[in-house]
Design a protein around this motif. Structure first.
Motif, PDB file in Angstrom:
ATOM      1  N   ALA A 111     -11.691 -11.678  -2.706  1.00 40.82           N
ATOM      2  CA  ALA A 111     -12.879 -10.612  -2.199  1.00 40.82           C
ATOM      3  C   ALA A 111     -11.877 -11.178  -0.951  1.00 40.82           C
ATOM      4  O   ALA A 111     -13.090 -10.890   0.459  1.00 40.82           O
ATOM      5  CB  ALA A 111     -14.088 -10.798  -1.961  1.00 40.82           C
TER       6      ALA A 111
ATOM      7  N   LYS B 232       2.213 -12.738  -6.788  1.00 42.83           N
ATOM      8  CA  LYS B 232      -0.080 -11.936  -6.326  1.00 42.83           C
ATOM      9  C   LYS B 232       0.866 -12.231  -4.798  1.00 42.83           C
ATOM     10  O   LYS B 232       1.612 -12.838  -4.008  1.00 42.83           O
ATOM     11  CB  LYS B 232       0.025 -13.614  -5.730  1.00 42.83           C
ATOM     12  CG  LYS B 232      -1.250 -14.383  -6.965  1.00 42.83           C
ATOM     13  CD  LYS B 232      -2.094 -12.955  -8.292  1.00 42.83           C
ATOM     14  CE  LYS B 232      -1.789 -13.872  -9.584  1.00 42.83           C
ATOM     15  NZ  LYS B 232      -3.131 -12.920 -10.040  1.00 42.83           N
TER      16      LYS B 232
ATOM     17  N   GLU C  90      -6.813 -10.058  -2.384  1.00 49.75           N
ATOM     18  CA  GLU C  90      -8.139  -9.208  -2.065  1.00 49.75           C
ATOM     19  C   GLU C  90      -8.767  -9.376  -2.813  1.00 49.75           C
ATOM     20  O   GLU C  90     -10.170  -9.421  -2.838  1.00 49.75           O
ATOM     21  CB  GLU C  90      -7.980  -7.904  -1.258  1.00 49.75           C
ATOM     22  CG  GLU C  90      -9.094  -7.330  -0.986  1.00 49.75           C
ATOM     23  CD  GLU C  90      -9.007  -6.306   0.282  1.00 49.75           C
ATOM     24  OE1 GLU C  90     -10.311  -5.711   0.513  1.00 49.75           O
ATOM     25  OE2 GLU C  90      -8.010  -5.793   0.271  1.00 49.75           O
ATOM     26  N   GLN C  91      -8.328  -8.551  -4.183  1.00 45.57           N
ATOM     27  CA  GLN C  91      -8.777  -8.334  -5.065  1.00 45.57           C
ATOM     28  C   GLN C  91      -9.401  -9.487  -6.007  1.00 45.57           C
ATOM     29  O   GLN C  91     -10.757  -9.463  -7.384  1.00 45.57           O
ATOM     30  CB  GLN C  91      -7.728  -7.297  -6.614  1.00 45.57           C
ATOM     31  CG  GLN C  91      -8.958  -7.014  -7.883  1.00 45.57           C
ATOM     32  CD  GLN C  91      -7.898  -6.282  -8.284  1.00 45.57           C
ATOM     33  OE1 GLN C  91      -6.598  -5.637  -7.828  1.00 45.57           O
ATOM     34  NE2 GLN C  91      -7.809  -6.455 -10.188  1.00 45.57           N
ATOM     35  N   ASP C  92      -8.779 -10.310  -6.262  1.00 44.30           N
ATOM     36  CA  ASP C  92      -9.569 -11.387  -6.921  1.00 44.30           C
ATOM     37  C   ASP C  92      -9.958 -12.693  -6.197  1.00 44.30           C
ATOM     38  O   ASP C  92     -11.126 -13.086  -6.554  1.00 44.30           O
ATOM     39  CB  ASP C  92      -8.073 -12.691  -7.194  1.00 44.30           C
ATOM     40  CG  ASP C  92      -6.952 -12.194  -8.115  1.00 44.30           C
ATOM     41  OD1 ASP C  92      -7.787 -11.370  -9.091  1.00 44.30           O
ATOM     42  OD2 ASP C  92      -5.904 -12.499  -8.902  1.00 44.30           O
TER      43      ASP C  92
ATOM     44  N   ASP D  59       0.652  -1.641  -0.211  1.00 48.62           N
ATOM     45  CA  ASP D  59      -0.015   0.232   0.110  1.00 48.62           C
ATOM     46  C   ASP D  59       1.080   0.902   0.248  1.00 48.62           C
ATOM     47  O   ASP D  59       0.535   2.398  -0.430  1.00 48.62           O
ATOM     48  CB  ASP D  59      -0.939   0.151   1.245  1.00 48.62           C
ATOM     49  CG  ASP D  59      -2.194  -0.790   1.434  1.00 48.62           C
ATOM     50  OD1 ASP D  59      -2.404  -1.665  -0.128  1.00 48.62           O
ATOM     51  OD2 ASP D  59      -1.984  -1.686   1.844  1.00 48.62           O
TER      52      ASP D  59
ATOM     53  N   GLN E 278      -2.380  -7.475  -1.630  1.00 47.02           N
ATOM     54  CA  GLN E 278      -3.378  -6.791  -2.270  1.00 47.02           C
ATOM     55  C   GLN E 278      -3.809  -7.401  -3.594  1.00 47.02           C
ATOM     56  O   GLN E 278      -5.655  -6.986  -4.102  1.00 47.02           O
ATOM     57  CB  GLN E 278      -2.918  -5.518  -3.070  1.00 47.02           C
ATOM     58  CG  GLN E 278      -2.418  -4.658  -2.005  1.00 47.02           C
ATOM     59  CD  GLN E 278      -1.613  -5.294  -0.719  1.00 47.02           C
ATOM     60  OE1 GLN E 278      -1.212  -5.561  -0.945  1.00 47.02           O
ATOM     61  NE2 GLN E 278      -1.681  -3.276  -0.017  1.00 47.02           N
ATOM     62  N   ASP E 279      -3.511  -8.585  -4.440  1.00 40.21           N
ATOM     63  CA  ASP E 279      -3.752  -9.347  -5.119  1.00 40.21           C
ATOM     64  C   ASP E 279      -5.249 -10.380  -4.677  1.00 40.21           C
ATOM     65  O   ASP E 279      -5.535 -10.405  -5.602  1.00 40.21           O
ATOM     66  CB  ASP E 279      -2.846  -9.726  -6.517  1.00 40.21           C
ATOM     67  CG  ASP E 279      -2.019  -9.504  -6.993  1.00 40.21           C
ATOM     68  OD1 ASP E 279      -2.329  -7.719  -7.639  1.00 40.21           O
ATOM     69  OD2 ASP E 279      -0.449  -8.814  -6.759  1.00 40.21           O
TER      70      ASP E 279
END
Length: 522
Positions: A455, A445, A451-453, A403, A448-449
């Motif tokens: 949830a 990965k 979480e994006q992929d 982040d 963040q990846d």
């Protein structure tokens, strides 16, 4: 497909492996079951994919090994899944001044393991300490494992079954104290410590004992703690679970993004969107396979950033034209067959935690590598015999690092590969396969990846810090949901995922235990 009815006995939110386990058990018991999955496929984190263009190689993209899934669960659901043992437990390259070598731990351990400890440490004392410690851990695992598919035992009942010393070492005091007291060698200490840090960002001396709970879960599966390779990849496990659920009569709906769960006097309503319109369905019980933090949002309680889980892992999938040679001279087919530890001396691990806690990507970066294709060549398709996969899992890479700095991911990947190159006799780049478009076959990965992929909030692979797999002595265990460790603040809504008390990893325990609570209640 759309659901066939407007109401069901049970609605399962999330079609990951735990949700599918719940669905299979409940449908087999004769209940009407609907599973709603946001993605276009079921399986969640336990899926196989072909990430490299033009190459029919199926990699376990996220979850990659199976330990905790009980054999009894697999038998209950008649799962057509084979889990293969790895011939090597671990291999750890080391350098001491002018001397170098590798610490080999066989499965099962034999004379080569003893000789390897002697070569590293100069005597037999450290291996004797290893055998004593893991003998005690094994007896703890043998006591805990049979309880995982039963109502929660109380802490005092489990404690009565095991030796006081191992209980104190694993359950009462920060694990780092036991490791530094029982072992003298920095490399041996590190090998022991790594099981406490997979997906967990903590110092080995953390007073929260998050590292201790992670360690316990990694070593109690089926009473042995052995991590096995699913033949056909992780997708073979969840494909079998989906078949078991459908064959039993459960309905699976993909592309169904749930936006709200509203408990009522006789159950709960679930609102979801099918990509074209909003829909609603009711269930006498709703099982949540999503993280508890996400569930609270679905229940209308709002988003609380202060309690959002924080994941901590770097996952890199690689395809090689051949296995690289090692500086130690060890046979790559032996060294890569188990867990290859990189930059995981105890002191290095603790220095890495301090660096990451201070906002820096650790250098060197601790991590470990697995070559699944040595155990299961089938995942290589027509490349079997002419290629190999590598899976790298990095420690102490919390989401906050990425982040704060958009370039931190590239830095972390570079340091991960550098830690591997440091033990190789040739650059890994010389062994890398390329895809149909000429690109190196590397996929990385960070949290963040994830979480994006998927949830998963914060990219936390356990949906949050793990709990002890037993109930505190003063727990209220009055309802079936409380007795099975799957309760929420709403009687009609239960946890069935990794956020359940005995969730985490590819175990199916959250799904099994939620199903048992429903069957005891309806």
């Amino acid at each position: 497909m759309n659901p066939g009815k407007s109401s069901y006995d049970v609605v399962v939110v999330g079609g990951g492996h735990n949700g599918l386990v719940s669905a299979a058990y409940l449908a087999r018991a004769g209940l009407s079951v609907l599973v709603l999955e946001r993605l276009g496929h079921t399986g969640g984190a336990a899926v196989s994919v072909e990430p490299f263009a033009g190459l029919p190689v199926r990699l376990s993209r996220y979850s990659y090994l199976v330990s905790l899934m009980p054999e009894q669960l697999m038998a209950d659901l008649d799962l057509d899944v084979r889990l293969a043992s790895r011939t090597t437990a671990s291999y750890t390259p080391w350098t001491r001044g002018e001397r170098s070598g590798g610490l080999l731990v066989e499965r099962p351990e034999g004379e080569a393991t003893r000789a390897s400890f002697r070569d590293l440490t100069g005597g037999d004392e450290e291996y004797a300490a290893w055998q004593a410690f893991y003998g005690e851990v094994g007896r703890l695992a043998e006591a805990v494992a049979p309880t995982l598919m039963r109502p929660l035992p109380l802490e005092r009942d489990v404690r009565a079954l095991v030796d006081e010393r191992i209980w104190a070492d694993v359950v009462e005091e920060p694990l780092g104290r036991a490791i530094t007291r029982r072992f003298a060698d920095d490399t041996v200490r590190g090998v022991v410590a790594t099981d406490a840090l997979i997906g967990t960002f903590a110092s080995m001396d953390d007073p929260s004992l998050a590292q201790n709970r992670c360690f316990l879960y990694h070593l109690i599966g089926n009473g042995t703690g052995e991590w096995r390779v699913p033949i056909g990849g992780m997708g073979a496990v969840t494909d079998a679970l989906a078949r078991a659920a459908v064959d039993a009569g459960a309905e699976l709906v993909t592309g169904a993004g749930v936006s709200a769960i509203t408990p009522g006097p006789d159950g709960a309503e679930v609102v979801w969107h099918d990509g074209q319109q909003q829909r609603a369905v009711t269930g006498r019980r709703v099982l949540s396979g999503v993280a508890p933090w996400v569930l609270r949002i679905l229940l209308g309680e709002g988003e609380d950033p202060d309690t959002k889980p924080v994941g901590s892992q770097l996952k890199i999938n690689v395809l090689l034209d051949r296995l690289p040679a090692l500086r130690s001279g060890a046979d790559p087919a032996v060294a890569f067959a188990g867990t290859l530890h990189l930059a995981e001396d105890y002191s290095t691990i603790e220095q890495a935690h301090a660096a990451a806690a201070g906002g820096a990507v650790p250098d060197p970066l601790p991590g470990e590598v697995y070559c699944h294709s040595l155990t299961d060549p089938s995942i290589l398709g027509d490349r079997a015999g002419s290629a190999h996969t590598l899976t790298y899992f990095g420690l102490h890479t919390p989401a906050g690092l990425f982040d704060a700095d958009p370039g931190a991911k590239d830095v972390a990947v570079g340091r991960a590969l550098a830690s591997l190159d440091a033990v190789l006799a040739e650059p890994l780049a010389d062994c890398l396969a390329t895809d149909a478009e000429g690109r190196p076959c590397i996929e990385a990965k960070v949290p963040q990846d994830v979480e994006q992929d998927l949830a998963m909030p914060g990219g936390h692979i356990f949906h949050g810090d793990l709990d002890w797999p037993w109930a505190p002595n003063r727990s209220r265990l009055e309802t079936p949901a409380q007795q099975w460790g799957v309760q929420t603040d709403h009687d009609a809504v239960l946890l069935c995922g990794s956020g359940a008390r005995r969730g985490g990893a590819v175990s199916g325990l959250g799904g099994h235990n939620a199903a048992q609570a429903v069957l005891a209640d309806l």
